[in-house]
Design a protein around this motif. Structure first.
Motif, mmCIF file in Angstrom:
data_model
loop_
_atom_site.group_PDB
_atom_site.id
_atom_site.type_symbol
_atom_site.label_atom_id
_atom_site.label_comp_id
_atom_site.label_asym_id
_atom_site.label_seq_id
_atom_site.Cartn_x
_atom_site.Cartn_y
_atom_site.Cartn_z
ATOM 1 N N PRO A 1 0.799 -1.242 0.000
ATOM 2 C CA PRO A 1 0.000 0.000 0.000
ATOM 3 C C PRO A 1 0.820 1.275 0.000
ATOM 4 O O PRO A 1 0.263 2.364 0.033
ATOM 5 N N GLY A 2 2.137 1.166 -0.034
ATOM 6 C CA GLY A 2 2.978 2.350 0.000
ATOM 7 C C GLY A 2 3.361 2.732 1.419
ATOM 8 O O GLY A 2 2.979 2.079 2.391
ATOM 9 N N GLY A 3 4.142 3.811 1.531
ATOM 10 C CA GLY A 3 4.522 4.323 2.840
ATOM 11 C C GLY A 3 5.350 3.338 3.634
ATOM 12 O O GLY A 3 6.143 2.556 3.099
ATOM 13 N N THR B 1 -15.383 6.706 -11.129
ATOM 14 C CA THR B 1 -16.251 6.672 -9.942
ATOM 15 C C THR B 1 -15.448 6.927 -8.663
ATOM 16 O O THR B 1 -15.778 6.389 -7.609
ATOM 17 N N GLN B 2 -14.432 7.754 -8.750
ATOM 18 C CA GLN B 2 -13.493 7.900 -7.636
ATOM 19 C C GLN B 2 -14.165 8.301 -6.329
ATOM 20 O O GLN B 2 -13.905 7.713 -5.274
ATOM 21 N N ALA B 3 -15.030 9.319 -6.374
ATOM 22 C CA ALA B 3 -15.678 9.764 -5.134
ATOM 23 C C ALA B 3 -16.512 8.645 -4.525
ATOM 24 O O ALA B 3 -16.514 8.443 -3.308
ATOM 25 N N LEU B 4 -17.219 7.906 -5.360
ATOM 26 C CA LEU B 4 -18.008 6.773 -4.884
ATOM 27 C C LEU B 4 -17.103 5.709 -4.264
ATOM 28 O O LEU B 4 -17.410 5.180 -3.183
ATOM 29 N N GLN B 5 -16.002 5.376 -4.936
ATOM 30 C CA GLN B 5 -15.096 4.360 -4.419
ATOM 31 C C GLN B 5 -14.565 4.750 -3.042
ATOM 32 O O GLN B 5 -14.473 3.918 -2.130
ATOM 33 N N PHE C 1 -9.300 8.000 2.503
ATOM 34 C CA PHE C 1 -8.727 7.292 1.365
ATOM 35 C C PHE C 1 -8.352 8.205 0.201
ATOM 36 O O PHE C 1 -7.888 7.715 -0.828
ATOM 37 N N ASP C 2 -8.541 9.503 0.352
ATOM 38 C CA ASP C 2 -8.309 10.393 -0.775
ATOM 39 C C ASP C 2 -6.880 10.309 -1.303
ATOM 40 O O ASP C 2 -6.632 10.505 -2.497
ATOM 41 N N LYS C 3 -5.921 10.060 -0.427
ATOM 42 C CA LYS C 3 -4.523 9.967 -0.858
ATOM 43 C C LYS C 3 -3.946 8.573 -0.624
ATOM 44 O O LYS C 3 -2.736 8.383 -0.654
ATOM 45 N N ARG C 4 -4.823 7.602 -0.388
ATOM 46 C CA ARG C 4 -4.354 6.260 -0.078
ATOM 47 C C ARG C 4 -4.740 5.229 -1.127
ATOM 48 O O ARG C 4 -4.442 4.060 -0.961
ATOM 49 N N LEU C 5 -5.397 5.639 -2.159
ATOM 50 C CA LEU C 5 -5.847 4.688 -3.171
ATOM 51 C C LEU C 5 -5.257 5.037 -4.533
ATOM 52 O O LEU C 5 -5.953 5.076 -5.546
ATOM 53 N N ALA C 6 -3.940 5.287 -4.543
ATOM 54 C CA ALA C 6 -3.272 5.648 -5.792
ATOM 55 C C ALA C 6 -3.261 4.465 -6.747
ATOM 56 O O ALA C 6 -3.097 3.315 -6.335
#
Length: 419
Positions: free
Chosen positions: A51-53, A120-124, A139-144
């Motif tokens: 997941p990064g980080g 559908t980013q906002a929905l996801q 999740f705005d910056k966690r679903l790259a």
């Protein structure tokens, strides 16, 4: 929503850190689920970048304790976002070592999935916030999403001789899932197709998953006669007999579900009636690897039903409905004895019949406005949702109950369309 964490609400998909050697040159890397590493004569092949980080950094560190060889390929086990958000860290690692960038490989259906997710980013993000009980914006910056550099259809071989591995299409949780097979050592990495719980079919927020196709994937894996099988989540299955048992038993249970739901549909039962009638045989669903820790057999029933039916619930009233808040308001206004409704629902709750209590209290709790009885009904509904959360084994169901209760209390349920 709150973002408090209890033992029951820990990040469900992060399985720890470090590595585990399964066979010579074949290793588990723990991150978001269990990633996998194969040492081939072409270099290291890594399934899922994490997941990064800090989690991906830990995976890279664990890998370097195993081998100093260059990473030849990063492969996506499937297209669910998060499992490969850490691709940039792996690419940076190769640059720092002065090595060529790894190949980034996925099934050919992954780019199509990513296109849909971007649309559908906002929905996801909202669905993930509810399903994993996270605060708005979490999740705005966690679903790259990182596009693969190459894709394949059915099978891809990397390496040669005794150190070769084969990637093959394994449609299951997604239509873009893959698995890894070491033919010489007879070790299988099952990816998203192989878990230590009931297959994740029919989740409340997701598109349909093909139950019979998943069964077929498990049967194809069994036909390889693996000596060991590595799950995406859960302990390694060791021994040919044990692997055969898990793979074929799970496939048999899925095929039984399909046949039983079809039988009940052919009798004329609607979705709710099928759910009320069906009984899950203990010999199929009582084994350890079919426990409903994430999904639930009832979820699978719904997906099978949806695969053969439209959206209509068989109630003609729902064909051309009014707005939900208008309908709920009209129902509440038509009830002259609102206190009697609340008392009846409370009596059911007092008797421990929480689900029936929820059905009754919804006569008032879904209505708009701040009338005292409506507010009281919402408060009771939230409390009873928490009671239901204590009764179910599924992680997803527990979160949906708890998050819905929080949103009802905070008055934010409309943002998610929750009633």
């Amino acid at each position: 929503m709150s973002n408090t964490t209890t033992d029951d609400d820990k990040p469900f998909l992060i399985v720890g850190s470090g590595s585990e050697t399964v066979a010579p040159g074949l290793h588990i890397l723990r991150g978001q689920g269990q990633s996998f590493v194969a040492e081939t004569d072409a270099g290291l092949v890594v399934i899922d970048a994490g997941p990064g980080g800090a989690v991906t950094a830990g995976m890279i560190e664990a890998l370097r304790e195993l081998s100093d060889a260059p990473v030849h390929a990063l492969c996506y086990s499937h297209g669910h976002v998060g499992y490969n958000a850490g691709v940039p860290e792996w690419l940076a690692h190769a640059r720092e070592r002065g090595e060529p960038a790894p190949r980034v490989i996925a099934h050919r259906n992954v780019p199509r999935r990513y296109a849909r997710y971007r649309e559908t980013q906002a929905l996801q993000h909202r669905m993930a916030e509810v399903q994993f009980n996270r605060a708005p914006g979490f999740f705005d910056k966690r679903l790259a999403m990182h596009e693969p550099g190459e894709t394949f259809d059915e099978r891809l071989v990397i390496g040669s001789g005794d150190r070769r591995i084969e990637l093959f299409w394994a449609p299951s949780e997604t239509d873009d899932a893959i698995a890894l097979w070491s033919p010489v050592q007879r070790v299988l990495y099952g990816g998203a197709a192989l878990l230590d719980s009931i297959p994740n079919i029919g989740t409340p927020f997701r598109t349909m998953r093909d139950t019979v196709r998943w069964a077929g994937t498990l049967e194809a894996m069994a036909a390889l006669n693996p000596r060991k099988a590595v799950r995406e989540f859960g302990p390694v299955i060791d021994g040919e007999a044990a692997v055969q048992q898990v793979l074929t038993h799970t496939a048999r249970a899925l095929r039984w579900l399909r046949a039983e739901v079809v039988r009940l549909m052919n009798e004329g039962l609607n979705e709710q009636q099928v759910l009320a009638r069906i009984r899950f045989p203990e010999e199929l669903f009582g084994v350890a690897w079919m426990k409903p820790s994430y999904g639930d057999p009832g979820y699978i029933v719904r997906d099978i039903y949806r695969s053969e039916n439209g959206w209509w619930d068989r109630n003609p009233t729902s064909l051309h409905p009014e707005a939900p808040e208008d309908a709920a308001g009209a129902v509440a206004a038509a009830i002259s004895d609102k206190a009697g409704v609340i008392a009846s629902a409370q009596a059911l709750a007092d008797a421990g019949r929480w689900q029936l209590a929820l059905h009754v209290i919804d006569l008032l709790a879904t209505a708009p406005g701040e009338a005292p009885e409506i507010v009281q009904a919402r408060r009771l509904k939230a409390a009873w949702l928490r009671e239901r959360a204590r009764q179910v084994a599924s992680y997803v169901s527990r979160n949906l109950y708890r998050v819905s209760a929080e949103m009802i209390e905070q008055g934010t349920q409309a943002r998610f369309g929750i009633r």
